[in-house]
Design a protein around this motif. Structure first.
Motif, PDB file in Angstrom:
ATOM      1  N   CYS A  13       0.837  -1.195   0.000  1.00 18.08           N
ATOM      2  CA  CYS A  13       0.000   0.000   0.000  1.00 18.08           C
ATOM      3  C   CYS A  13       0.874   1.247   0.000  1.00 18.08           C
ATOM      4  N   ARG A  14       0.759   2.041  -1.044  1.00 14.05           N
ATOM      5  CA  ARG A  14       1.422   3.342  -1.066  1.00 14.05           C
ATOM      6  C   ARG A  14       0.517   4.400  -0.457  1.00 14.05           C
ATOM      7  N   ASP A  15      -0.820   4.213  -0.613  1.00 10.38           N
ATOM      8  CA  ASP A  15      -1.794   5.194  -0.136  1.00 10.38           C
ATOM      9  C   ASP A  15      -3.103   4.473   0.140  1.00 10.38           C
ATOM     10  N   GLU A  17      -7.177   4.022   1.018  1.00 10.05           N
ATOM     11  CA  GLU A  17      -8.419   4.679   0.609  1.00 10.05           C
ATOM     12  C   GLU A  17      -8.955   5.517   1.759  1.00 10.05           C
ATOM     13  N   SER A 161      -5.199   1.830  -8.509  1.00 11.95           N
ATOM     14  CA  SER A 161      -5.051   3.144  -7.894  1.00 11.95           C
ATOM     15  C   SER A 161      -6.141   4.092  -8.380  1.00 11.95           C
ATOM     16  N   LYS A 163      -6.128   8.285  -8.161  1.00 13.72           N
ATOM     17  CA  LYS A 163      -5.363   9.445  -7.710  1.00 13.72           C
ATOM     18  C   LYS A 163      -6.116  10.715  -8.050  1.00 13.72           C
ATOM     19  N   THR A 170      -8.835   8.325  -2.324  1.00 15.62           N
ATOM     20  CA  THR A 170      -7.815   7.941  -3.299  1.00 15.62           C
ATOM     21  C   THR A 170      -7.086   6.742  -2.719  1.00 15.62           C
ATOM     22  N   TRP A 171      -6.408   5.993  -3.574  1.00 16.01           N
ATOM     23  CA  TRP A 171      -5.653   4.837  -3.094  1.00 16.01           C
ATOM     24  C   TRP A 171      -4.618   4.449  -4.132  1.00 16.01           C
ATOM     25  N   ASP A 172      -3.651   3.642  -3.691  1.00 20.40           N
ATOM     26  CA  ASP A 172      -2.601   3.150  -4.568  1.00 20.40           C
ATOM     27  C   ASP A 172      -2.047   1.854  -3.973  1.00 20.40           C
ATOM     28  N   TYR A 173      -2.368   0.740  -4.608  1.00 20.14           N
ATOM     29  CA  TYR A 173      -1.983  -0.594  -4.146  1.00 20.14           C
ATOM     30  C   TYR A 173      -1.310  -1.375  -5.263  1.00 20.14           C
TER      31      TYR A 173
END
Length: 182
Positions: A13-15, A17, A161, A163, A170-173
Motif C-alpha cells: 500500500c502506497r496510499d 483509501e 489506484s 489518484k 484515493t488509493w494506490d496498491y
C-alpha cells in the motif's frame, strides 16, 4: 498436463483509501480450469500507507491443479476496502457458495468457453453472502487468463489506484502473485 499453481505473494500500500488510518483489504473472485473450480475470498488484511502485508497461508493459494497443455485458467479478482462489517464467521460457507455458484454458471459450457468476466461476476455475486459488498470501497478489478504454457515461475503485479483530488477516497496498491508451472 501442466501442474499450475497461482498464489498470492503480498499486497503493498502506497496510499490507503481511508484518510483516517488503515484500510481492511480483501479479495473476492474465482478461477476455473482443468476441471477445477476455485472460489476466492480472503479475510481482511489491515494495511496502512507504506506497508507490505502477506495473506493468511491457507488463503494465499488462489489455484492449484493440472491443466491440459495449451489451455488456460480463467477468472478474476476484485479488491475491496472493507467499510461495512461482515460476518467473517461465515467465511468457510462463503467460499463454498462462491465455488458452487461458479460451477453452476459454467455447467452448460466448457471452462475454456467461459469468459473470465463471467466467472468473476458470478463469484462476486455469490460473495454477497457475507454482507453487502456494495457498502465496501471497490479498489480494483482484474480479469485473469493464465496459460499452462510459460516460464516455470513468474511473478505478476496488479496495480490498482485512484489518484487526484485532495486525498479524499484515493488509493494506490500493488498486489503481487506468483505463477508456478511444472
Amino acid at each position: 498436463m501442466t501442474k499450475l499453481k497461482v498464489e498470492l505473494v503480498d499486497v503493498y500500500c502506497r496510499d490507503t483509501e481511508d484518510i483516517t488510518g488503515a484500510d481492511d483489504f480483501y479479495l473476492v473472485g474465482g478461477l476455473v480450469g482443468g476441471g477445477i473450480t476455485k472460489g476466492i475470498l480472503t479475510t481482511p488484511v489491515k494495511i496502512n500507507d507504506k506497508q507490505r502485508k502477506s495473506f493468511q497461508p491457507d488463503q494465499a493459494v488462489l489455484f492449484e491443479g493440472e491443466i491440459p497443455q495449451g489451455e488456460s485458467i480463467k477468472g478474476g479478482l476484485k479488491a475491496y476496502d472493507e467499510d461495512a462489517g461482515k460476518d467473517w464467521g461465515k467465511y468457510g460457507d462463503a467460499v463454498k457458495k462462491i465455488t458452487s455458484a461458479i460451477s453452476g454458471a459454467i455447467a452448460t459450457t466448457s471452462p475454456q468457453g467461459a469468459a473470465a468476466g463471467t466467472i468473476l461476476g458470478v463469484a462476486v455475486n455469490a460473495a454477497d453472502f457475507i454482507g453487502q459488498l456494495d457498502k465496501d470501497d471497490l479498489l480494483g478489478t482484474t480479469e485473469l487468463e493464465i496459460s499452462s504454457t510459460g516460464p516455470s515461475r513468474e511473478e505478476r503485479a496488479w496495480v490498482m489506484s485512484k489518484k487526484g483530488g485532495i486525498g479524499w477516497s484515493t488509493w494506490d496498491y500493488t498486489l503481487t502473485y506468483r505463477i508456478s508451472r511444472s
